[in-house]
Design a protein around this motif. Structure first.
Motif, short mmCIF file in Angstrom:
data_model
loop_
_atom_site.label_atom_id
_atom_site.label_comp_id
_atom_site.label_asym_id
_atom_site.label_seq_id
_atom_site.Cartn_x
_atom_site.Cartn_y
_atom_site.Cartn_z
N GLY A 355 27.62 -57.18 53.90
CA GLY A 355 27.81 -58.62 53.77
C GLY A 355 29.28 -58.95 53.53
O GLY A 355 30.17 -58.34 54.11
N GLU A 405 23.42 -57.60 58.00
CA GLU A 405 23.16 -58.62 56.99
C GLU A 405 21.90 -58.25 56.23
O GLU A 405 20.88 -57.92 56.83
CB GLU A 405 22.99 -60.00 57.65
CG GLU A 405 24.29 -60.54 58.23
CD GLU A 405 24.14 -61.97 58.72
OE1 GLU A 405 23.07 -62.57 58.43
OE2 GLU A 405 25.05 -62.46 59.37
N TYR A 408 21.08 -60.12 50.52
CA TYR A 408 22.10 -60.79 49.71
C TYR A 408 23.34 -61.06 50.56
O TYR A 408 23.64 -60.30 51.49
CB TYR A 408 22.47 -59.95 48.50
CG TYR A 408 21.30 -59.68 47.58
CD1 TYR A 408 20.99 -60.57 46.55
CD2 TYR A 408 20.50 -58.55 47.74
CE1 TYR A 408 19.92 -60.34 45.71
CE2 TYR A 408 19.42 -58.32 46.90
CZ TYR A 408 19.13 -59.21 45.89
OH TYR A 408 18.06 -58.99 45.05
N HIS A 409 24.06 -62.11 50.22
CA HIS A 409 25.26 -62.43 51.01
C HIS A 409 26.34 -61.37 50.83
O HIS A 409 27.22 -61.22 51.68
CB HIS A 409 25.81 -63.81 50.62
CG HIS A 409 26.64 -63.82 49.37
ND1 HIS A 409 26.09 -63.68 48.10
CD2 HIS A 409 27.99 -63.93 49.18
CE1 HIS A 409 27.06 -63.72 47.20
NE2 HIS A 409 28.21 -63.86 47.81
N THR A 410 26.27 -60.65 49.73
CA THR A 410 27.20 -59.55 49.50
C THR A 410 26.51 -58.51 48.63
O THR A 410 25.71 -58.86 47.75
CB THR A 410 28.50 -60.05 48.83
OG1 THR A 410 29.46 -59.00 48.80
CG2 THR A 410 28.27 -60.54 47.41
#
Length: 525
Positions: A355, A405, A408-410
């Motif tokens: 991410g 992806e 979580y976004h990261t």
């Protein structure tokens, strides 16, 4: 306020920059080793040139030292392994005197081509030996670069402007970079056979020491002219003397020597030999540039965590530092978690990012993980000496970057190899700044990692949480937050409790006696 000692003579702009950036600075030069040892303990930073020797003994006395900054390229006067073990960043300024050094190499090449020093001495002695000094043109000649890094590339650019052909030997020179520079990449033997002029621009390492040995010089084109403005020890001086005497080498110009200051050399007094006293960086502009750069770099590190031109830790620009800071906090806590849980069982570690984290400089994240992990073994560990300690313990360290992806976004994941298999923990950032654990050893759990905590693995069964709370309450342990995760209903559950004070051994033993408990460990972050 951080405090820096400038221990060698440096342009006044260095001290000015430190003060402007909020760093206290003392300029105290010319001290002996013993005097430096006696005073270094109060400083966070040490700014040096070539005179100060930063030895193991000096570093041992430097109880607060965080960074050594060398205004210049060479760091032969710094014990980098000892600094790394101590957790001290070592920086230099490799670009501040690049142009100056490159120009000096070109100047010496011209001096050799036209025998300028000897012609000057002859003319000032009242002679007019016009026919004696028959030089050569550099136009259309082949220049051989040994080392095509920053300084070498500048020399190549100037030589091409003089209409020379440039061939280069450098194991790290890619074909694409060679095309960009306008040079031909060749082997060392090819360079020796083809070059009319040879100039060296490589550091002194085990692989480059005496790169121009007697054997190598014998392979050169007869009458070749050699320039060295890089490091003493790249050329066998005795072999060069013999080659000058025999005419195999038509001329040589050295700005650097094996022993410096060079009070004596087998080359002194040899015809067609030119020497200068390590003047490569000796211009007003270069002295100002390196002083400014070392002050800016050290101030960035001490005030914001930015790391530039470091030799023992990954670079981290002052612009990157604020963005990476929460990731490094997350990474250090993940490393500390897995280190406390697995300790001496760990044989290897992998740091994975995905991410938004995959778009960042991963080296500082890896350093932070290792710093957290190594706290189990050392109470003075930091990002600088953590890789050193990991290597010392034989840990295999891998970095993995995922383009995929996920949920979580990261995400940052730390996986460790143990005798019982691979185990991993993972974390993310909430609101792009708050570190949060989201998985521990395959169990989904959302928790802060801070202060004193209690880790419990138990069989998921009714009444357990109540029994645990009662047991801790009886021991006068107050629970701050409570985080629970499980693999499946009735299976294995994981609890992470933040508590107001560290749990002592008798309390841990008491919790261990509760029915269904498999593992209990006190954690500290």
């Amino acid at each position: 306020m951080p405090k820096v000692l400038i221990s060698d003579k440096m342009d006044p702009k260095a001290a000015q920059i430190f003060r402007e950036r909020g760093v206290e600075v003392d300029e105290i030069t010319g001290k002996t080793k013993e005097e430096l040892i006696a005073m270094i303990g109060e400083y966070d930073g040490l700014a040096i040139r070539s005179a100060t020797k930063v030895t193991k003994e000096v570093l041992a006395a430097a109880t607060n030292l965080k960074v050594v900054g060398r205004a210049g390229i060479g760091v032969d006067n710094v014990d980098i392994p000892a600094a790394s073990a101590k957790g001290v960043v070592v920086m230099n300024t490799p670009f501040g005197n690049s142009i100056t050094t490159a120009e000096h190499a070109i100047a010496l090449m011209f001096a050799l081509a036209r025998d300028l020093p000897e012609a000057d001495r002859s003319t000032q002695a009242g002679k007019w030996e016009k026919n004696r000094f028959m030089g050569v043109e550099v136009t259309s000649k082949t220049l051989g670069l040994i080392g095509a890094g920053n300084i070498g590339s500048i020399v190549a650019d100037r030589a091409l402007g003089l209409k020379m052909k440039v061939v280069a030997f450098d194991p790290f020179l890619t074909p694409e970079r060679a095309v960009e520079m306008g040079v031909e990449k060749v082997t060392l033997d090819e360079l020796l056979a083809r070059a009319d002029f040879i100039t060296l621009h490589t550091p002194l390492t085990d692989s480059t020491r005496n790169i121009l040995s007697a054997e190598a010089i014998a392979k050169t084109k007869k009458g070749v002219r050699i320039v060295n403005c890089a490091r003493g020890g790249l050329i066998d001086e005795v072999a060069l003397k013999a080659a000058l005497d025999s005419g195999q080498v038509g001329g040589a110009a050295l700005d650097v020597f094996v022993e410096e200051p060079a009070k004596a050399s087998p080359l002194f007094g040899t015809p067609n030999f030119i020497s200068t006293p390590h003047l490569g960086a000796s211009t007003n502009e270069a002295q100002v540039n390196v002083a400014i750069q070392v002050a800016e770099q050290m101030a960035d590190y001490l005030m914001s965590g930015g790391v530039t031109n470091a030799l023992n830790v990954p670079s981290l620009s002052a612009e990157e530092a604020p963005k990476l800071k929460p990731y490094m906090a997350l990474a250090e806590r993940l490393g500390a978690l897995v280190g406390q849980l697995e300790g001496d069982n760990i044989k290897g570690v992998a740091i994975e990012v995905e991410g938004a984290a995959a778009e960042l400089n991963q080296k500082p994240i890896t350093g932070a993980v290792l710093a957290g992990l190594m706290k189990v073994y050392s109470d003075t560990v930091n990002m600088v000496n953590a890789p050193f300690l990991a290597k010392e313990r034989g840990l295999d360290v891998r970095e993995v970057r995922h383009d995929r992806e996920g949920d979580y976004h990261t995400l940052v994941r730390v996986s460790v190899t143990t005798a019982s298999g691979e185990k991993s923990v993972a974390g993310t950032l909430f609101a792009n700044s708050e570190p949060r654990l989201v998985e521990i050893f395959g169990v989904k759990v959302e928790a802060d990692l801070a202060g004193s905590m209690l880790y419990v693995v138990n069989e998921d069964a009714p009444g357990f949480i109540g029994r645990l709370g009662t047991s801790l309450g009886q021991a006068d342990v107050n629970i701050g937050t409570f985080h629970l995760g499980r693999r499946a209903a009735g299976g294995e559950a994981v609890l992470l409790l933040s508590i107001d004070s560290r749990v002592e051994e008798p309390v841990l033993w008491q919790v261990c006696q509760l029915a269904g408990v498999k593992t209990v460990k006190a954690l500290n972050f």
